[in-house]
Design a protein around this motif. Sequence first.
Motif, PDB file in Angstrom:
ATOM      1  N   GLY A 202       0.830  -1.188   0.000  1.00  0.00           N
ATOM      2  CA  GLY A 202       0.000   0.000   0.000  1.00  0.00           C
ATOM      3  C   GLY A 202       0.868   1.243   0.000  1.00  0.00           C
ATOM      4  N   LYS A 203       0.230   2.410  -0.126  1.00  0.00           N
ATOM      5  CA  LYS A 203       0.992   3.658  -0.131  1.00  0.00           C
ATOM      6  C   LYS A 203       0.193   4.744   0.578  1.00  0.00           C
ATOM      7  N   LYS A 204       0.894   5.745   1.071  1.00  0.00           N
ATOM      8  CA  LYS A 204       0.242   6.930   1.621  1.00  0.00           C
ATOM      9  C   LYS A 204       1.135   8.135   1.402  1.00  0.00           C
ATOM     10  N   GLU A 205       0.510   9.302   1.396  1.00  0.00           N
ATOM     11  CA  GLU A 205       1.220  10.526   1.065  1.00  0.00           C
ATOM     12  C   GLU A 205       0.659  11.664   1.903  1.00  0.00           C
ATOM     13  N   GLY A 206       1.536  12.582   2.319  1.00  0.00           N
ATOM     14  CA  GLY A 206       1.105  13.732   3.094  1.00  0.00           C
ATOM     15  C   GLY A 206       1.675  13.712   4.495  1.00  0.00           C
ATOM     16  N   LEU A 207       1.117  14.502   5.373  1.00  0.00           N
ATOM     17  CA  LEU A 207       1.574  14.583   6.757  1.00  0.00           C
ATOM     18  C   LEU A 207       1.212  13.293   7.477  1.00  0.00           C
ATOM     19  N   GLN A 208       2.220  12.592   7.949  1.00  0.00           N
ATOM     20  CA  GLN A 208       2.000  11.282   8.552  1.00  0.00           C
ATOM     21  C   GLN A 208       3.031  10.987   9.623  1.00  0.00           C
ATOM     22  N   ALA A 209       2.736   9.957  10.399  1.00  0.00           N
ATOM     23  CA  ALA A 209       3.591   9.608  11.530  1.00  0.00           C
ATOM     24  C   ALA A 209       4.814   8.827  11.085  1.00  0.00           C
ATOM     25  N   MET A 210       5.884   8.980  11.871  1.00  0.00           N
ATOM     26  CA  MET A 210       7.060   8.128  11.755  1.00  0.00           C
ATOM     27  C   MET A 210       7.599   7.907  13.163  1.00  0.00           C
ATOM     28  N   PRO A 211       8.331   6.801  13.395  1.00  0.00           N
ATOM     29  CA  PRO A 211       8.836   6.543  14.742  1.00  0.00           C
ATOM     30  C   PRO A 211       9.747   7.667  15.219  1.00  0.00           C
ATOM     31  N   ALA A 212       9.596   8.059  16.467  1.00  0.00           N
ATOM     32  CA  ALA A 212      10.468   9.091  17.036  1.00  0.00           C
ATOM     33  C   ALA A 212      11.909   8.596  17.046  1.00  0.00           C
ATOM     34  N   ASP A 213      12.830   9.432  16.578  1.00  0.00           N
ATOM     35  CA  ASP A 213      14.254   9.083  16.521  1.00  0.00           C
ATOM     36  C   ASP A 213      14.818   9.040  17.947  1.00  0.00           C
ATOM     37  N   PRO A 214      15.327   7.871  18.385  1.00  0.00           N
ATOM     38  CA  PRO A 214      15.876   7.773  19.742  1.00  0.00           C
ATOM     39  C   PRO A 214      16.978   8.794  20.012  1.00  0.00           C
TER      40      PRO A 214
ATOM     41  N   ASN B  14       5.849  15.482   6.237  1.00  0.00           N
ATOM     42  CA  ASN B  14       5.110  15.409   4.985  1.00  0.00           C
ATOM     43  C   ASN B  14       5.965  14.660   3.959  1.00  0.00           C
ATOM     44  N   PHE B  15       5.597  13.432   3.626  1.00  0.00           N
ATOM     45  CA  PHE B  15       6.390  12.624   2.706  1.00  0.00           C
ATOM     46  C   PHE B  15       5.531  11.534   2.068  1.00  0.00           C
ATOM     47  N   LYS B  16       6.135  10.834   1.111  1.00  0.00           N
ATOM     48  CA  LYS B  16       5.492   9.691   0.466  1.00  0.00           C
ATOM     49  C   LYS B  16       6.065   8.408   1.056  1.00  0.00           C
ATOM     50  N   SER B  17       5.190   7.460   1.323  1.00  0.00           N
ATOM     51  CA  SER B  17       5.625   6.181   1.877  1.00  0.00           C
ATOM     52  C   SER B  17       4.922   5.055   1.126  1.00  0.00           C
ATOM     53  N   GLU B  18       5.690   4.074   0.679  1.00  0.00           N
ATOM     54  CA  GLU B  18       5.110   2.954  -0.062  1.00  0.00           C
ATOM     55  C   GLU B  18       5.649   1.643   0.496  1.00  0.00           C
ATOM     56  N   ALA B  19       4.740   0.771   0.898  1.00  0.00           N
ATOM     57  CA  ALA B  19       5.089  -0.577   1.355  1.00  0.00           C
ATOM     58  C   ALA B  19       4.980  -1.522   0.168  1.00  0.00           C
ATOM     59  N   LYS B  20       6.106  -2.133  -0.220  1.00  0.00           N
ATOM     60  CA  LYS B  20       6.142  -3.015  -1.383  1.00  0.00           C
ATOM     61  C   LYS B  20       6.448  -4.437  -0.926  1.00  0.00           C
ATOM     62  N   PHE B  21       5.433  -5.290  -0.984  1.00  0.00           N
ATOM     63  CA  PHE B  21       5.584  -6.688  -0.590  1.00  0.00           C
ATOM     64  C   PHE B  21       5.357  -7.573  -1.807  1.00  0.00           C
ATOM     65  N   ASN B  22       6.176  -8.597  -1.962  1.00  0.00           N
ATOM     66  CA  ASN B  22       5.985  -9.584  -3.020  1.00  0.00           C
ATOM     67  C   ASN B  22       5.790 -10.960  -2.400  1.00  0.00           C
ATOM     68  N   TYR B  23       4.737 -11.629  -2.837  1.00  0.00           N
ATOM     69  CA  TYR B  23       4.398 -12.956  -2.311  1.00  0.00           C
ATOM     70  C   TYR B  23       4.339 -13.985  -3.433  1.00  0.00           C
ATOM     71  N   LEU B  24       4.691 -15.217  -3.093  1.00  0.00           N
ATOM     72  CA  LEU B  24       4.379 -16.374  -3.923  1.00  0.00           C
ATOM     73  C   LEU B  24       3.114 -16.972  -3.317  1.00  0.00           C
ATOM     74  N   MET B  25       2.020 -16.923  -4.071  1.00  0.00           N
ATOM     75  CA  MET B  25       0.732 -17.352  -3.539  1.00  0.00           C
ATOM     76  C   MET B  25       0.260 -18.612  -4.249  1.00  0.00           C
ATOM     77  N   VAL B  26      -0.245 -19.557  -3.456  1.00  0.00           N
ATOM     78  CA  VAL B  26      -0.693 -20.854  -3.980  1.00  0.00           C
ATOM     79  C   VAL B  26      -2.157 -21.059  -3.597  1.00  0.00           C
ATOM     80  N   PRO B  27      -3.097 -20.623  -4.442  1.00  0.00           N
ATOM     81  CA  PRO B  27      -4.511 -20.866  -4.161  1.00  0.00           C
ATOM     82  C   PRO B  27      -4.993 -22.198  -4.738  1.00  0.00           C
ATOM     83  N   ILE B  28      -5.950 -22.807  -4.056  1.00  0.00           N
ATOM     84  CA  ILE B  28      -6.649 -23.996  -4.542  1.00  0.00           C
ATOM     85  C   ILE B  28      -8.118 -23.610  -4.638  1.00  0.00           C
TER      86      ILE B  28
END
Length: 245
Positions: free
Chosen positions: A77-89, A105-119
């Motif tokens: 998924g992706k999101k854009e704009g003012l958003q949270a990030m972990p506080a830097d220790p 304010n930034f762009k963030s995209e989570a890119k996951f790739n799966y090998l999926m086996v449906p029956i």
Amino acid sequence: MPVVVAFCGLQANAQQIDLGARGGISIPNLSAGGKESNPLNEGYKSRLGPEFGIFGEYHFSKLFSIQAQVNFSGQGGKKEGLQAMPADPRMASQLPPGTLYTYANFKSEAKFNYLMVPILAKFGWNLGKSPFRLYVDAGPFVGFLLSAKQVVTGTSPVYLDPQGQTQILPATPLDADVDIKNQLNKVNVGISGNVGVAYQFGRSSIFIEGGGNYGFLNIQKGSANGKNNIGAGTVVLGYGFRIRQ
């Protein structure tokens, strides 16, 4: 007698086996999970990814078949704009006690790739005497995580609050490409299904189908970044060939 006739019909079609390939787009999204929700895993929207694979279909009758697939599926998924990030220790001394998140304010995209086996259990109907066939299918899948990255781009001031009123850092480059595979569970299970139309000619068929999938398990190993479930809509074209009939 009706039972005998039905059994004979089943046997007559039991040798029909199709093999083929399918490919198209995945439109995945990450859904935040209930009580484990926090600002880091909320607000994701759909992104585009690839969806392609191979399949084998075993026909029990003119109506019913079982189809097994092996697919490469882009998720995330992706999101854009003012958003949270972990506080830097490293900034702990500059932040109020107990601060878990800062905002930018930034762009963030989570890119996951799966090998999926449906029956899939598949039901199909010929449309009169035409070469077209309508079908629906549904069933469980097992997904194996191949890769996972969090890609961040943008330059922004850093704020203490989600409204962007209290600035704590000037404009800061936030670009990052982080491998997060070790933070995620390697296996997921869920359900998938499709509705499609096939055009049959000789021992071949071409088809177009739309469908989707949804994973039942949270993808994260821990809860520090919240909990998300994977899921996607799919649009696919494919080709099948009957190797036995």
